[in-house]
Design an enzyme around this catalytic site. Sequence first.
Site, PDB file in Angstrom:
ATOM      1  N   CYS A   2       0.466  11.264   8.297  1.00  0.00           N
ATOM      2  CA  CYS A   2       0.744  10.980   9.847  1.00  0.00           C
ATOM      3  C   CYS A   2      -0.564  11.160  11.338  1.00  0.00           C
ATOM      4  O   CYS A   2      -1.701  11.274  10.626  1.00  0.00           O
ATOM      5  CB  CYS A   2       1.472  12.530  10.620  1.00  0.00           C
ATOM      6  SG  CYS A   2       2.736  12.935   8.888  1.00  0.00           S
ATOM      7  N   ARG A  27      -0.733   5.687  11.734  1.00  0.00           N
ATOM      8  CA  ARG A  27      -0.851   6.588  10.448  1.00  0.00           C
ATOM      9  C   ARG A  27       0.595   6.770   9.800  1.00  0.00           C
ATOM     10  O   ARG A  27       0.460   7.598   9.228  1.00  0.00           O
ATOM     11  CB  ARG A  27      -1.598   7.710  11.242  1.00  0.00           C
ATOM     12  CG  ARG A  27      -2.796   7.173  10.937  1.00  0.00           C
ATOM     13  CD  ARG A  27      -3.275   8.485  11.967  1.00  0.00           C
ATOM     14  NE  ARG A  27      -3.585   8.993  10.308  1.00  0.00           N
ATOM     15  CZ  ARG A  27      -4.787  10.051  10.146  1.00  0.00           C
ATOM     16  NH1 ARG A  27      -5.252   8.551   9.672  1.00  0.00           N
ATOM     17  NH2 ARG A  27      -4.383  10.403   8.855  1.00  0.00           N
ATOM     18  N   TRP A  74       5.018   9.883   8.882  1.00  0.00           N
ATOM     19  CA  TRP A  74       5.074   8.881   8.093  1.00  0.00           C
ATOM     20  C   TRP A  74       5.649   9.662   6.810  1.00  0.00           C
ATOM     21  O   TRP A  74       5.538  11.024   6.122  1.00  0.00           O
ATOM     22  CB  TRP A  74       4.326   8.068   7.265  1.00  0.00           C
ATOM     23  CG  TRP A  74       4.292   7.908   6.417  1.00  0.00           C
ATOM     24  CD1 TRP A  74       4.458   6.417   6.661  1.00  0.00           C
ATOM     25  CD2 TRP A  74       3.889   7.278   4.874  1.00  0.00           C
ATOM     26  NE1 TRP A  74       5.067   5.656   5.464  1.00  0.00           N
ATOM     27  CE2 TRP A  74       4.478   6.159   4.255  1.00  0.00           C
ATOM     28  CE3 TRP A  74       3.359   7.872   4.103  1.00  0.00           C
ATOM     29  CZ2 TRP A  74       3.994   5.974   2.841  1.00  0.00           C
ATOM     30  CZ3 TRP A  74       2.938   8.648   2.670  1.00  0.00           C
ATOM     31  CH2 TRP A  74       3.643   7.326   2.212  1.00  0.00           C
ATOM     32  N   ASN A 100      -0.472  16.978   9.216  1.00  0.00           N
ATOM     33  CA  ASN A 100      -0.520  15.597   8.650  1.00  0.00           C
ATOM     34  C   ASN A 100      -0.734  16.156   6.967  1.00  0.00           C
ATOM     35  O   ASN A 100      -1.490  17.123   6.751  1.00  0.00           O
ATOM     36  CB  ASN A 100      -1.841  15.427   8.724  1.00  0.00           C
ATOM     37  CG  ASN A 100      -2.401  13.692   8.588  1.00  0.00           C
ATOM     38  OD1 ASN A 100      -1.070  13.960   7.883  1.00  0.00           O
ATOM     39  ND2 ASN A 100      -3.459  13.626   7.983  1.00  0.00           N
ATOM     40  N   GLY A 101       0.133  15.780   5.682  1.00  0.00           N
ATOM     41  CA  GLY A 101      -0.337  15.979   5.094  1.00  0.00           C
ATOM     42  C   GLY A 101       0.931  16.547   4.434  1.00  0.00           C
ATOM     43  O   GLY A 101       1.163  16.464   4.445  1.00  0.00           O
ATOM     44  N   GLU A 483      -5.421 -11.013  -3.334  1.00  0.00           N
ATOM     45  CA  GLU A 483      -5.455 -10.643  -1.219  1.00  0.00           C
ATOM     46  C   GLU A 483      -4.422 -11.362  -0.950  1.00  0.00           C
ATOM     47  O   GLU A 483      -3.427 -10.740  -0.106  1.00  0.00           O
ATOM     48  CB  GLU A 483      -6.613 -10.231  -1.220  1.00  0.00           C
ATOM     49  CG  GLU A 483      -6.449  -9.865   0.257  1.00  0.00           C
ATOM     50  CD  GLU A 483      -6.203  -8.533   0.564  1.00  0.00           C
ATOM     51  OE1 GLU A 483      -5.749  -7.985  -0.118  1.00  0.00           O
ATOM     52  OE2 GLU A 483      -5.802  -8.148   1.427  1.00  0.00           O
ATOM     53  N   LYS A 487      -1.150  -9.812   1.292  1.00  0.00           N
ATOM     54  CA  LYS A 487      -0.774 -10.407   2.742  1.00  0.00           C
ATOM     55  C   LYS A 487       0.578 -10.624   2.098  1.00  0.00           C
ATOM     56  O   LYS A 487       1.115 -10.316   3.396  1.00  0.00           O
ATOM     57  CB  LYS A 487      -1.937 -11.384   2.938  1.00  0.00           C
ATOM     58  CG  LYS A 487      -3.055 -10.276   3.142  1.00  0.00           C
ATOM     59  CD  LYS A 487      -3.527  -9.768   3.982  1.00  0.00           C
ATOM     60  CE  LYS A 487      -3.483  -8.437   3.870  1.00  0.00           C
ATOM     61  NZ  LYS A 487      -4.469  -7.491   3.027  1.00  0.00           N
ATOM     62  N   GLU A 490       3.035  -8.487   1.910  1.00  0.00           N
ATOM     63  CA  GLU A 490       3.245  -7.074   3.025  1.00  0.00           C
ATOM     64  C   GLU A 490       4.254  -7.206   4.455  1.00  0.00           C
ATOM     65  O   GLU A 490       3.733  -6.277   4.635  1.00  0.00           O
ATOM     66  CB  GLU A 490       2.128  -6.045   3.259  1.00  0.00           C
ATOM     67  CG  GLU A 490       0.836  -6.796   3.286  1.00  0.00           C
ATOM     68  CD  GLU A 490      -0.106  -5.231   3.869  1.00  0.00           C
ATOM     69  OE1 GLU A 490      -1.307  -5.783   3.789  1.00  0.00           O
ATOM     70  OE2 GLU A 490       0.368  -4.414   3.325  1.00  0.00           O
ATOM     71  N   HIS A 506       2.168 -17.856 -19.852  1.00  0.00           N
ATOM     72  CA  HIS A 506       3.085 -16.712 -21.322  1.00  0.00           C
ATOM     73  C   HIS A 506       3.748 -15.854 -20.044  1.00  0.00           C
ATOM     74  O   HIS A 506       4.480 -15.074 -20.833  1.00  0.00           O
ATOM     75  CB  HIS A 506       1.038 -15.714 -20.964  1.00  0.00           C
ATOM     76  CG  HIS A 506       0.589 -16.740 -21.294  1.00  0.00           C
ATOM     77  ND1 HIS A 506       1.013 -17.942 -23.215  1.00  0.00           N
ATOM     78  CD2 HIS A 506      -0.375 -17.543 -21.390  1.00  0.00           C
ATOM     79  CE1 HIS A 506      -0.616 -17.906 -23.487  1.00  0.00           C
ATOM     80  NE2 HIS A 506      -1.633 -17.529 -22.404  1.00  0.00           N
ATOM     81  N   LYS A 605      -1.271   2.918   7.416  1.00  0.00           N
ATOM     82  CA  LYS A 605      -2.452   2.397   7.324  1.00  0.00           C
ATOM     83  C   LYS A 605      -2.948   3.124   6.398  1.00  0.00           C
ATOM     84  O   LYS A 605      -4.343   2.206   5.935  1.00  0.00           O
ATOM     85  CB  LYS A 605      -3.446   2.383   8.930  1.00  0.00           C
ATOM     86  CG  LYS A 605      -4.256   1.994   8.850  1.00  0.00           C
ATOM     87  CD  LYS A 605      -4.870   0.188   8.896  1.00  0.00           C
ATOM     88  CE  LYS A 605      -6.323  -0.391   8.761  1.00  0.00           C
ATOM     89  NZ  LYS A 605      -5.328  -1.355   8.311  1.00  0.00           N
TER      90      LYS A 605
HETATM   91  O1  M6R Z   1      -8.272   2.446   4.058  1.00  0.00           O
HETATM   92  P1  M6R Z   1      -8.133   2.030   2.190  1.00  0.00           P
HETATM   93  O2  M6R Z   1      -9.475   0.465   2.501  1.00  0.00           O
HETATM   94  O3  M6R Z   1      -8.499   3.125   0.729  1.00  0.00           O
HETATM   95  O4  M6R Z   1      -7.305   1.440   2.066  1.00  0.00           O
HETATM   96  C1  M6R Z   1      -6.498   0.996   0.749  1.00  0.00           C
HETATM   97  C2  M6R Z   1      -4.902   0.504   0.925  1.00  0.00           C
HETATM   98  O5  M6R Z   1      -3.582   1.327   1.806  1.00  0.00           O
HETATM   99  C3  M6R Z   1      -5.039  -0.885   1.639  1.00  0.00           C
HETATM  100  O6  M6R Z   1      -6.002  -1.360   1.143  1.00  0.00           O
HETATM  101  C4  M6R Z   1      -3.077  -1.370   1.726  1.00  0.00           C
HETATM  102  O7  M6R Z   1      -3.539  -2.016   0.568  1.00  0.00           O
HETATM  103  C5  M6R Z   1      -3.560  -2.141   3.037  1.00  0.00           C
HETATM  104  N1  M6R Z   1      -2.104  -2.129   4.117  1.00  0.00           N
HETATM  105  C6  M6R Z   1      -3.891  -4.012   2.841  1.00  0.00           C
HETATM  106  O8  M6R Z   1      -3.360  -4.882   4.047  1.00  0.00           O
END
Ligand code: M6R
Length: 610
Positions: A2, A27, A74, A100-101, A483, A487, A490, A506, A605
């Site tokens: 959060c 967050r 969150w 937060n946590g 990657e 993208k 998500e 396979h 994030k």
């Molecule tokens: O802050 P970080 O790089 O450790 O975050 C890791 C992942 O949560 C982050 O890369 C996530 O996969 C992204 N939203 C992808 O775009």
Amino acid sequence: MCGIMGYVGPREAAPILVDGLRRLEYRGYDSAGVAVCDGRHLVVRKAEGKLARLSEMLDVDPVPGSSGIGHTRWATHGAPSDHNAHPHTDPSGEIAVVHNGIIENFLALKEELLAAGATFTSETDSEVLAHLVAQEYDGDLLEATRRAVARAKGAYALVVTSSREPGRIVAVRMISPLVVGLGKGEVFLASDIPAILHHTRDIMVVDNGEIVDVTADGAHLQTIDGRPVQRDLLQITWDAAQAERGGYPHFMLKEIHEQPQAVTETLTGRLLDGEPETVVLDDVHFPPGFARALDRIWVTACGTALHAGLVAKEVFEGLLRVPVEVAYAHELRYRDPLIGPGSLTVAISQSGETADTLAAAYLAKERGSRLLAVTNVVGSTLSRTADDLLYTRAGPEIAVASTKAYMTMLVGEYLLALVLGRERGTLDATAAAALVAGLRTLPRVVEETLAREEDIKALAAGFNGHDHVYFIGRGLDYAVAMEGSLKMKEISYIHSEAMPAGELKHGTLALVTEGTPVVVVLTQTAVYDKTISALQEVKARRAFTVAVAYDDDTEIAKHADRVVRIPRVPDLLAPVPAIVPLQLLAYHVAAARGHDIDQPRNLAKSVTVE
Ligand code: M6R
């Protein structure tokens, strides 16, 4: 996970809190709230949904007062709802907390409190903290908070205020991030620096296990067991405008376009004029002989950062001739890995706060490995845990979908390979100079690739009616495919999978039918023909094929339905330009679908809980 905020000073607190929360929404954004003290009473306003709802509420019915706390949530314990939104108060309404946590022992604490007659209004773990502080309160909020957190276990950050002591806020950091901003006659608290940067550049990072006592006159830091702490202030030089959208419809698109600048920043001061083969990394100090004796490199990370790790594996193994293991941090932390003193663990994390990555990093350290952090956030927990440090310098990344942070992680990895390769003796001066020369071209190469955005936008329409997309490649191209696929899924919510090109036959080939989009990354000369064979296999099933290939590739147009071009670079550096069209493709597919690109559903994030 959060975002939390606090403010004490001469101004109206609520607008400052809401503004800070807006910058922290990345967050988490399933509910938001504030508690403001008008000098006598605490008034709480909170609502399920995005911050805009809370903001509207406050416009209609403002809460006066010059100190307060705020939260954007969150959900972890308890579904998103008005009553689970923070702040939470004790039954008297005199003490309010934002958190937060996770409080791991909250059920036991809650049962204890229930047995003593307490009543709860939410399903959250956080509410027990308000009760605990109230139970411990005897006129001193600092001491009450200290005693309350002594009973709570977990990884969290907590901010507490009370109408019994207007103008005072107490905050605790137990792993989850927390910073204090010192203004003139006013003090701010936040989960991260961009939330308060436009108010002050004087930042005090609260460390793990510390408690901070805040009034308008300043912030006093102590360890949780009461020892005073002197902490130097960080002077932040980021431009506040960097954290704004800068004219783009979404932060993600802005951040994609910031990549040439971000790469320039990553390289600045690290490549020496007049010494073409030398790289200087100020915060990397391997002991003498360490690089030569290195027996293994472990790379650990999550999500996009893990995909940067897949590139690191190819680059490090190729240039350093040392085995490299790439491990998801959430797996590694529960394994019994053969990490030992002869190894280097490279933990990669944009935020430097990802709980799993931190746990894997701690494990590696416990086992005697040297720990090197590749991170974007100055002062992050990971950066302060590591023996060696490589800041990626991408600047604040706001969009949940990581783009510029990923690219600068790649550049950081090349720099690291240069340092290690020279120290190990596996990279001679000529090869190093050639790689450095290639690195210097990257900002221009990325700029040129971005200039082709309209072609990619036109291509995006071809993906829209589809429920499944596949990305394939070999070697470094496979890492890029991974990657690109992340993208796509998500932000567009289209199911997407990536795999090594040779793996398709396979099993997954069964899913490829007429028109199925298949994106093929084709930059690696050594395996080019092999990947073309895989492309032929999907063509034979009448897939819609899109290839990412170099400008001077004259072969590819004979095989793929569409070709997206990137400027020619040495194959080793190809992931840097090759990811750009895939980022733009995902962006334009998602934009055409009208999605909330910067805050995709169910994601946040920075994943600071397990
Ligand atoms: O802050 P970080 O790089 O450790 O975050 C890791 C992942 O949560 C982050 O890369 C996530 O996969 C992204 N939203 C992808 O775009």
